[in-house]
Design an enzyme around this catalytic site. Structure first.
Site, PDB file in Angstrom:
ATOM      1  N   THR A  37       0.908  -1.202   0.024  1.00  0.00           N
ATOM      2  CA  THR A  37       0.003  -0.011   0.002  1.00  0.00           C
ATOM      3  C   THR A  37       0.823   1.171  -0.134  1.00  0.00           C
ATOM      4  OG1 THR A  37      -1.784   1.074   0.965  1.00  0.00           O
ATOM      5  CG2 THR A  37      -0.586   0.220   2.586  1.00  0.00           C
ATOM      6  N   LYS A  55       3.593   1.514  -3.820  1.00  0.00           N
ATOM      7  CA  LYS A  55       3.277   0.720  -4.833  1.00  0.00           C
ATOM      8  C   LYS A  55       4.011   0.868  -6.340  1.00  0.00           C
ATOM      9  CE  LYS A  55      -1.862   0.560  -3.500  1.00  0.00           C
ATOM     10  NZ  LYS A  55      -3.262   0.627  -4.143  1.00  0.00           N
ATOM     11  N   ASP A  82      -6.308  -4.131  -7.926  1.00  0.00           N
ATOM     12  CA  ASP A  82      -7.591  -2.871  -7.567  1.00  0.00           C
ATOM     13  C   ASP A  82      -8.344  -3.103  -8.892  1.00  0.00           C
ATOM     14  OD1 ASP A  82      -6.959  -2.056  -5.339  1.00  0.00           O
ATOM     15  OD2 ASP A  82      -5.443  -0.568  -5.954  1.00  0.00           O
TER      16      ASP A  82
HETATM   17  N1  NAP Z   1     -11.709   0.476  -2.100  1.00  0.00           N
HETATM   18  C1  NAP Z   1     -10.473   0.383  -2.196  1.00  0.00           C
HETATM   19  O1  NAP Z   1     -10.214  -1.025  -2.704  1.00  0.00           O
HETATM   20  C2  NAP Z   1      -9.520   1.313  -2.670  1.00  0.00           C
HETATM   21  C3  NAP Z   1      -8.402   1.259  -3.390  1.00  0.00           C
HETATM   22  C4  NAP Z   1      -7.576   2.221  -3.597  1.00  0.00           C
HETATM   23  C5  NAP Z   1      -7.927   3.531  -3.057  1.00  0.00           C
HETATM   24  N2  NAP Z   1      -8.585   3.626  -2.480  1.00  0.00           N
HETATM   25  C6  NAP Z   1      -9.248   5.063  -1.868  1.00  0.00           C
HETATM   26  O2  NAP Z   1      -9.118   5.962  -2.747  1.00  0.00           O
HETATM   27  C7  NAP Z   1      -8.785   7.318  -2.301  1.00  0.00           C
HETATM   28  C8  NAP Z   1      -7.649   7.735  -3.267  1.00  0.00           C
HETATM   29  O3  NAP Z   1      -6.484   7.017  -3.368  1.00  0.00           O
HETATM   30  P1  NAP Z   1      -5.404   7.026  -4.224  1.00  0.00           P
HETATM   31  O4  NAP Z   1      -4.479   5.919  -4.063  1.00  0.00           O
HETATM   32  O5  NAP Z   1      -5.894   7.001  -5.689  1.00  0.00           O
HETATM   33  O6  NAP Z   1      -4.665   8.540  -3.920  1.00  0.00           O
HETATM   34  P2  NAP Z   1      -3.920   9.502  -4.688  1.00  0.00           P
HETATM   35  O7  NAP Z   1      -3.069   8.778  -5.725  1.00  0.00           O
HETATM   36  O8  NAP Z   1      -3.331  10.357  -3.760  1.00  0.00           O
HETATM   37  O9  NAP Z   1      -4.764  10.270  -5.586  1.00  0.00           O
HETATM   38  C9  NAP Z   1      -6.092  11.320  -4.951  1.00  0.00           C
HETATM   39  C10 NAP Z   1      -6.666  11.824  -6.043  1.00  0.00           C
HETATM   40  O10 NAP Z   1      -7.660  12.894  -5.389  1.00  0.00           O
HETATM   41  C11 NAP Z   1      -7.640  14.097  -5.629  1.00  0.00           C
HETATM   42  N3  NAP Z   1      -7.996  14.851  -4.586  1.00  0.00           N
HETATM   43  C12 NAP Z   1      -7.445  14.795  -3.437  1.00  0.00           C
HETATM   44  N4  NAP Z   1      -7.832  15.489  -2.333  1.00  0.00           N
HETATM   45  C13 NAP Z   1      -8.864  16.499  -3.255  1.00  0.00           C
HETATM   46  C14 NAP Z   1      -9.742  17.399  -3.013  1.00  0.00           C
HETATM   47  N5  NAP Z   1      -9.609  18.228  -1.611  1.00  0.00           N
HETATM   48  N6  NAP Z   1     -10.461  17.903  -3.862  1.00  0.00           N
HETATM   49  C15 NAP Z   1     -10.546  17.359  -5.125  1.00  0.00           C
HETATM   50  N7  NAP Z   1      -9.579  16.453  -5.781  1.00  0.00           N
HETATM   51  C16 NAP Z   1      -8.646  15.801  -4.627  1.00  0.00           C
HETATM   52  C17 NAP Z   1      -6.074  14.437  -6.222  1.00  0.00           C
HETATM   53  O11 NAP Z   1      -6.181  15.489  -7.087  1.00  0.00           O
HETATM   54  P3  NAP Z   1      -4.831  16.227  -7.421  1.00  0.00           P
HETATM   55  O12 NAP Z   1      -4.284  15.364  -8.685  1.00  0.00           O
HETATM   56  O13 NAP Z   1      -5.587  17.470  -7.907  1.00  0.00           O
HETATM   57  O14 NAP Z   1      -4.249  16.262  -6.523  1.00  0.00           O
HETATM   58  C18 NAP Z   1      -5.880  12.868  -7.017  1.00  0.00           C
HETATM   59  O15 NAP Z   1      -6.350  12.786  -8.257  1.00  0.00           O
HETATM   60  C19 NAP Z   1      -8.245   7.182  -0.870  1.00  0.00           C
HETATM   61  O16 NAP Z   1      -9.365   7.403   0.093  1.00  0.00           O
HETATM   62  C20 NAP Z   1      -8.019   5.426  -0.783  1.00  0.00           C
HETATM   63  O17 NAP Z   1      -8.229   5.094   0.527  1.00  0.00           O
HETATM   64  C21 NAP Z   1      -9.624   2.592  -2.022  1.00  0.00           C
END
Ligand code: NAP
Length: 270
Positions: free
Chosen positions: A65, A69, A105
């Site tokens: 995680t 990754k 994923d």
């Molecule tokens: N259910 C599951 O199996 C699973 C799997 C993976 C992830 N997740 C969840 O998915 C979420 C994201 O994970 P990730 O690994 O993809 O994170 P990440 O790589 O950090 O990407 C986050 C994304 O969210 C956007 N973002 C963050 N804060 C924001 C805000 N205040 N307003 C608008 N956009 C915002 C970012 O935009 P910018 O590009 O503008 O920064 C980026 O595109 C987490 O909550 C994680 O726990 C769940």
């Protein structure tokens, strides 16, 4: 389950990692299937040393995680096609000191969607362009769906669009888009900021399918509002369980007890 000299070791590496629901999920699955194995959480400082350690103690498999990754890829012996394209590993199988990297994923998200709705021919908007978005856009494009990326940062959004060959729009233009399915992949609405939603209410139209990949809380503000406005909703637990079920299958070669895993995570989430 009795831990003894034959117990096999699995785990998750990350930092931070104590919030992870993976130990609850996988230990319940091992117990249900009568497998003598245990799954632990490892908060890692030095990734290279950690991977060497995993090899020398003969860990059977592990989840990866944040923030490792991508960084873990050059430390493995082989990665699958999905990983090569999206550049992120979330699962490692140790086959006799040959470390194989996978990304489950994408499949997890696809199964979460397909168990609730027929996705063929649908138009999908993905909110966000981070790691979660990458795997979901990849698999939906592979299934031949029309996918649009809406992201806060234009650079990250358009880069992902170019990589996976789909259009990008700024988040504030979302109201003009007609889509069948909307998926939130941003952390907006995640505990403790549970009153926030990544999109304004008017984006959510009756009959739309709305999925949130956040699973803490299970019902985010986005999903509550979507439900009120007559949308079909899918929570993030579904994707999490299905990606975990695929990890379990890769590690053990047997089908995962999805119901048992779901109940274990629901219980752990309280
Ligand atoms: N259910 C599951 O199996 C699973 C799997 C993976 C992830 N997740 C969840 O998915 C979420 C994201 O994970 P990730 O690994 O993809 O994170 P990440 O790589 O950090 O990407 C986050 C994304 O969210 C956007 N973002 C963050 N804060 C924001 C805000 N205040 N307003 C608008 N956009 C915002 C970012 O935009 P910018 O590009 O503008 O920064 C980026 O595109 C987490 O909550 C994680 O726990 C769940």
């Amino acid at each position: 389950m009795k831990i003894n000299q034959y117990t096999e070791l699995y785990g998750v590496i990350g930092n931070p990692v104590r919030h992870s629901m993976s130990p609850a999920m996988h230990n319940a699955a091992f117990a249900d299937r009568g497998i003598n194995a245990v799954y632990l959480a490892f908060e890692v400082e030095g990734l290279k040393d950690c991977i060497n350690g995993m090899r020398s103690i003969g860990i059977k498999g592990f989840s990866v995680t944040l923030p490792f990754k991508t960084e873990v890829i050059p430390l493995l012996d082989e990665v699958d096609d999905v990983t090569l394209k999206i550049g992120a590993v979330n699962t490692v199988v140790n086959d006799d000191d040959h470390l194989e990297g996978y990304n489950t994923d994408a499949l997890g998200a696809l199964r979460a969607l397909e168990e609730k709705t027929d996705i063929s021919g649908k138009k999908v908007v993905i909110i966000g362009a981070g790691g979660g978005a990458r795997s979901i856009v990849y698999i939906l494009k592979k299934k031949g769906l029309e996918v649009i990326i809406a992201n806060r940062s234009p650079v990250r959004g358009s880069d992902l669009g170019k990589l996976l060959d789909c259009p990008f729009i700024p988040l504030d233009e979302l109201v003009d888009v007609q889509a069948d399915i909307l998926i939130n992949t941003t952390p907006v609405g995640m505990s403790p900021d549970v009153d926030k939603s990544p999109v304004p209410e008017k984006v959510l139209k009756k009959g739309m399918v709305v999925m949130d990949i956040i699973y803490n809380p299970l019902k985010t503000r986005l999903l509550s509002v979507a439900e009120e406005r007559g949308c079909l909703t899918i929570n993030g637990l579904s994707m999490f369980i299905h990606q975990g079920a695929e990890q379990f299958r890769l590690w053990t070669g047997i089908e995962a007890p999805v119901g048992v895993m779901t109940r274990a995570v629901e219980k752990a989430l309280g």
